[in-house]
Design an enzyme around this catalytic site. Structure first.
Site, PDB file in Angstrom:
ATOM      1  N   TRP A   1       0.875  -1.190   0.000  1.00 44.51           N
ATOM      2  CA  TRP A   1       0.000   0.000   0.000  1.00 44.51           C
ATOM      3  C   TRP A   1       0.905   1.231   0.000  1.00 44.51           C
ATOM      4  O   TRP A   1       1.845   1.308   0.798  1.00 44.51           O
ATOM      5  CB  TRP A   1      -0.862  -0.053   1.267  1.00 44.51           C
ATOM      6  CG  TRP A   1      -1.816   1.087   1.449  1.00 44.51           C
ATOM      7  CD1 TRP A   1      -2.652   1.601   0.501  1.00 44.51           C
ATOM      8  CD2 TRP A   1      -2.050   1.825   2.658  1.00 44.51           C
ATOM      9  NE1 TRP A   1      -3.405   2.606   1.057  1.00 44.51           N
ATOM     10  CE2 TRP A   1      -3.055   2.771   2.369  1.00 44.51           C
ATOM     11  CE3 TRP A   1      -1.531   1.780   3.945  1.00 44.51           C
ATOM     12  CZ2 TRP A   1      -3.536   3.663   3.318  1.00 44.51           C
ATOM     13  CZ3 TRP A   1      -2.010   2.654   4.887  1.00 44.51           C
ATOM     14  CH2 TRP A   1      -2.991   3.595   4.585  1.00 44.51           C
TER      15      TRP A   1
ATOM     16  N   ASP B   1      -0.717  -4.982   9.438  1.00 39.88           N
ATOM     17  CA  ASP B   1      -1.668  -4.008   8.945  1.00 39.88           C
ATOM     18  C   ASP B   1      -2.924  -4.803   8.604  1.00 39.88           C
ATOM     19  O   ASP B   1      -2.915  -5.642   7.700  1.00 39.88           O
ATOM     20  CB  ASP B   1      -1.108  -3.292   7.706  1.00 39.88           C
ATOM     21  CG  ASP B   1      -2.037  -2.186   7.239  1.00 39.88           C
ATOM     22  OD1 ASP B   1      -3.200  -2.172   7.678  1.00 39.88           O
ATOM     23  OD2 ASP B   1      -1.602  -1.341   6.439  1.00 39.88           O
TER      24      ASP B   1
ATOM     25  N   LYS C   1     -13.373  -0.641   6.174  1.00 40.89           N
ATOM     26  CA  LYS C   1     -13.953  -1.484   5.114  1.00 40.89           C
ATOM     27  C   LYS C   1     -15.005  -2.433   5.678  1.00 40.89           C
ATOM     28  O   LYS C   1     -16.088  -2.532   5.143  1.00 40.89           O
ATOM     29  CB  LYS C   1     -12.880  -2.333   4.430  1.00 40.89           C
ATOM     30  CG  LYS C   1     -11.560  -1.649   4.213  1.00 40.89           C
ATOM     31  CD  LYS C   1     -11.504  -0.863   2.941  1.00 40.89           C
ATOM     32  CE  LYS C   1     -10.246  -0.016   2.943  1.00 40.89           C
ATOM     33  NZ  LYS C   1     -10.030   0.734   1.750  1.00 40.89           N
TER      34      LYS C   1
END
Ligand code: PMP
Length: 381
Positions: free
Chosen positions: A116, A194, A230
């Site tokens: 990312w 993460d 999310k």
């Protein structure tokens, strides 16, 4: 990319760059369970706008820990885990980096290549030395990963995507995770997980937390940054939780103090709304069931769209194999396209995806599939 998409006036435009879940009609949505809780909250007269403590909502953090580690987790029951509410997943990763900067003797972190984009920026900001480890080259590059880990510096840190690796949608298999943790243990390397897509990848939170739970059950100290952007669709409410799994209760207390000392001059304390919604859901088994069912629904729609995209590309006999579309998991798929194809898709066909070829499958639906497939087919002809 979002601004480019919004400015585009073509009626066929498709947004495959987004990191937000869209429904079958391409629209943003709020989960029903979130709406329900928000309605209840709006009617409560015991709630105030008082500041939260520096470390955030304790109850919310407690439930977030139980979710990711499981209520039977030994470290949790021995009070070896400390947690603070974070400003989304980004805030959790940033706090982890600040903690390493402040307290770790070796300020070196290994990150996957690719990863990312924000990881590099965050770790650079915290003056950590960034080193890359091989992760993906025309597919998951496990041998490269293992080679790089074996050569990694003892006592350093490693960023691992807990599941649904962004951007590749490719995770190690359970046995591969075990081999990774063997090396980390041997070399005393601390994982920073993460965890932005837990529950969202397979539709099952527990399954998606497999790597984290394996590491913790082995007694590996680690940092876990959960995001509820999310999986609860709380993108703009900025809610996350950073947990640090320590060797002892005393160490967890010290780490907790250090985290508060980092947070205080940075943003004083986190906002209430998101953690109140998430905490209310996590505290109630009935609401958890509703949430899990909606999470499964989102995850299933993405899986269905992967199958559809794969089938239609094959039906048209579009060049390349497209296996990765159905093999990869989570929100994204790393399409086997070159820069020129990605640019052509954007400039001539108004199909927007990240410059790396990362496509958000959430942007695919029955209304735009034919146009997307036809366009990909044409640019590859
Ligand atoms: N980590 C990864 C791997 C992500 O993909 C994202 C979201 N794009 C984040 C962290 C950030 O999550 P949040 O929006 O909760 O800050």
């Amino acid at each position: 990319m979002k601004a480019l998409y919004e400015a585009c006036e073509d009626k066929n435009k498709a947004d495959l760059s987004i990191g937000e879940y869209k429904d079958g009609e391409g629209k943003s949505m709020v989960l029903n369970v979130v709406r329900e809780v928000e309605t209840d909250i709006s009617e409560r007269d015991d709630l105030t706008k008082d500041y939260l403590p520096i470390a955030g909502d304790r109850e919310f953090c407690h439930y977030a820990e139980k979710l990711v580690f499981g209520s039977k987790c030994k470290a949790l029951n021995e009070n070896r885990i400390c947690s603070v509410q974070s400003i989304g997943g980004t805030g959790g990763v940033r706090l982890a980096a600040e903690l390493i900067k402040k307290c770790a003797p070796k300020k070196i972190i290994y990150i996957p290549d690719p990863t990312w984009v924000n990881h590099k920026s965050i770790f650079t900001r915290c003056s950590l030395e960034i080193r890359e480890y091989g992760y993906f080259k025309n597919g998951f590059d496990f041998l490269h990963l293992i080679k790089d880990l074996k050569a990694a510096e003892e006592g350093s840190f490693i960023l691992l995507h807990a599941c649904a690796h962004n951007p590749t949608g490719t995770d190690p298999m359970p046995d591969e995770w075990k081999q990774i943790f063997d090396i980390l243990q041997e070399k005393n390397i601390t994982p920073v997980f993460d965890s932005a897509y837990l529950g969202f990848a397979t539709g099952n939170y527990q399954k998606d937390a497999l790597a984290i739970r394996e590491a913790v059950s082995r007694g590996i100290p680690c940092l876990v940054a959960q995001s509820f952007s999310k999986n609860l669709g709380l993108y703009s409410d900025r809610v996350g939780c950073l947990s640090v799994v320590c060797d002892s209760e005393k160490e967890a207390e010290n780490v907790f103090s250090q985290l508060k000392a980092i947070i205080r001059p940075m943003y004083s304390n986190p906002p209430t709304h998101g953690s109140l919604i998430a905490g209310t859901i996590f505290a109630n088994p009935f609401l958890i069931r509703k949430w899990k069912s909606e999470m499964k629904g989102m995850s299933k729609r993405i899986k269905d769209m992967r199958q559809l995209l794969y089938r239609e590309l094959h039906r048209k006999k579009t060049k390349r194999s497209w296996d990765q579309v159905i093999q990869q998991i989570g929100m994204f798929s790393y399409l086997d396209l070159e820069k020129e194809h990605i640019e052509k898709l954007r400039n001539e066909y108004h199909i927007f995806m990240s410059p790396s070829g990362r496509a958000s499958i959430s942007g695919v639906n029955y209304g735009n599939i034919n146009y997307i497939v036809k366009s990909i087919h044409t640019v590859l002809r």
